[in-house]
Design an enzyme around this catalytic site. Sequence first.
Site, PDB file in Angstrom:
ATOM      1  N   HIS A 198      21.872 -71.370  57.738  1.00  0.00           N
ATOM      2  CA  HIS A 198      22.619 -72.444  58.692  1.00  0.00           C
ATOM      3  C   HIS A 198      21.500 -72.442  60.040  1.00  0.00           C
ATOM      4  CE1 HIS A 198      25.619 -74.348  61.056  1.00  0.00           C
ATOM      5  NE2 HIS A 198      25.218 -73.553  62.191  1.00  0.00           N
ATOM      6  N   ASP A 250      21.131 -74.861  63.200  1.00  0.00           N
ATOM      7  CA  ASP A 250      21.580 -75.581  64.402  1.00  0.00           C
ATOM      8  C   ASP A 250      20.488 -76.619  64.582  1.00  0.00           C
ATOM      9  OD1 ASP A 250      24.262 -74.578  64.699  1.00  0.00           O
ATOM     10  OD2 ASP A 250      23.420 -72.638  65.490  1.00  0.00           O
ATOM     11  N   ASP A 304      30.703 -73.945  61.014  1.00  0.00           N
ATOM     12  CA  ASP A 304      30.172 -73.645  62.292  1.00  0.00           C
ATOM     13  C   ASP A 304      31.173 -74.459  63.190  1.00  0.00           C
ATOM     14  OD1 ASP A 304      29.593 -71.858  64.268  1.00  0.00           O
ATOM     15  OD2 ASP A 304      27.639 -72.879  64.534  1.00  0.00           O
ATOM     16  N   HIS A 313      27.527 -80.230  66.243  1.00  0.00           N
ATOM     17  CA  HIS A 313      28.706 -79.340  66.647  1.00  0.00           C
ATOM     18  C   HIS A 313      28.280 -78.405  67.896  1.00  0.00           C
ATOM     19  CE1 HIS A 313      27.080 -76.971  63.455  1.00  0.00           C
ATOM     20  NE2 HIS A 313      27.080 -75.903  64.363  1.00  0.00           N
TER      21      HIS A 313
END
Length: 725
Positions: free
Chosen positions: A270, A272, A382, A588
């Site tokens: 993951h 970001d 997420d 997000h």
Amino acid sequence: MQHRPVEPDPTAEWNAEMPLTLAQRLERLKVRVAELDYWRARETVPVGGWTFEGRPIAVGDAWPSREGVLHLAAKAEVPAHWPLDEARLTLNVGGESLLSLTAGGRTIRYGLDPYHEEFPLHGRSVVIETESVPRLPFGEPVRDPRLNRASLVWVDGEVHRLALLLRQVAETVELLLDHEVAPHLLTAAEETLRALDWPSATRDYISRFADHTQSRSIWQLPPLDANPPGLNQAERASVAEGHARLTAELQRLREAYPPQGEVALTGHAHIDLAWLWPYAETRRKMRRTFHTALSLMEKSPAFIFNQSTAQYYAQMEADDPALFAAIGDRVRAGAWETLGGMWVEPDTNMPTGESLARQVLYGQRYFERTFGVRHRVCWLPDCFGFSAALPQILRLGGIDSFFTIKVNWSETNKMPADLFWWEGLDGSRVLAHTFNNPRYGYNGQVTPSNLLHTWRNFRGKVAHPATLLAVGYGDGGGGVTPEFVEREVQLRDFPVLPAARWGRVHDFFERAHGTAAETGLPVWQGEIYLELHRATLTTQSGVKRKHREAERALITAETVASLAHLLGAGAPQSLEPLWRVVLKNEFHDILPGSSIREVYEDAERELGEVIDAGRAAQGEALKTLVARLPRGALTDALVVVNPSLSERPLRVTLAGGSTLATADRVPALGIAVLDKAALRPSGGLTASASHLENDLLRVEIGPDGTIASLFHKPEGREALAGRGN
């Protein structure tokens, strides 16, 4: 004070003969496994001759500078008697890095971070180069970065494999102490250790662990060898035999105590897009992580890695075409799974429906054009809750499955199911799955604990035989480690634990759809609300406002250009490049408001540029549209375009800043041509420097600018008892 000798315990002999408990045997096993690790390196050679931005730097020295992306370099020579496939570089330069190893004219790159510090070598004469930043994976600054460690290591593969296997046995026993298989596992490990031909109480033995905890209780250490020899051939042979014997016993126990459950492993990182670091650092994180994933595929044909987010691939296409091409090869081979079908992993609470539709449109379009794949799984592990409009948008974009784990973070009310149909506002349904890995979430690890707890927490097992588990260091990227790949192979032989194999996320959902058709699943209707991160919805109002203005600017520009096209003008020019900027900033951790200041400086600047470009496009489209309108008798006409899907009253801001509001109405997606001379204010509106009045309100304004009176006409009521603001 006099000291007396302690009297002997009359039961001591009996106690010594008592059998150890399982817990005591387990602790003893852990100590022995740690001891094996001291013999993993057969030989070690330090790597010196380093430079930092071209200037000499010694191992242990601090970086001379911390600004920007910095470069360290050295050369190393693998000893001739080392087998090259057992030679490794161990490195810690003090920050996150992209590591390049060049030998024989070939360069291989890896991500270097606290979880990835050991690397294979593909030649004896190696040039080592790094692009480094003084940061850790979660953006934490390294205040005193140093070239901490640099060595070549001859790894004893037999010791490495046995130590890892025994460690996994110990981890499994710890999980299953109350299970009847536990004593059998302990016995198998103990018998393996007893059969080893192992050095003990020699100078080499003591040298191996002199820097570790065990040596601190020794009264007087003998002279120690800084680089003691490894095991001899007879000792190594006993290790190989022990590994084979233990593996066979595990397989036998697996027959007697079959695996309970099934876990589909997907390698993951993951990343970001921005959070505790700006996007410029994310671009470097992508390169580091993607090179690491590709290197693991070279070593393991079974390993499968997934990565969502079209933005990342488009960025990589520009930043590192060779890396992008290598990823494309692995996508076509089935080892690298592109995923998600969206431009980024966006917030789904604040964007308009048009933005969410564009996330899917541009994501699917990019993946199909670039990799020949149209996705069926929406991958949002997420995000901070999910709009009830999303199932309809996903289905219209060809996506019938949805994945998240974030709903497990809710503070009070837990989702009642983890494999279910999610039904949107219009009745559209997607098949949703969430796994609950209690400690690591979507940054899972290939360990007995992660497998067992994720399986035990899976409530959908009554309907479906498997759950997903994403494994790999994430948030700040990094991904899977070589040890995770090795652990998966070893765990195939273990009893009781759920069976775990690398797999494709799309295959998991395709199988789950078959289950859903056969057995039926629970249905969740409407919004999936997250009882966490709620304060983000009221932070960073500047970015939220500019985001909405950017959305409206692009939607309006496209609508006006389309209306002009219906009147005979040319086809509208695509605004996709501008939309991509808006969609990127819906990520997000950007739009909700959970990132650092530097992220919002970038976002406000980028969105401001979109607003300006969108309004310029509106102006050009209006000129084109007006030129296509028939010329009538009006000498001073006002052309008004309503770009929305609803009829609206006439409210326009004219050049110079004055506002015009009349009783006229403009139809949805319509054009009104009005005579300026005939326009009259709506609702009896009159205004002067001292009053405002319409059909409902009469406002008197005092000389100082405050409100002297606020009178509501229908009720005949004065609303103020004194002076207002």
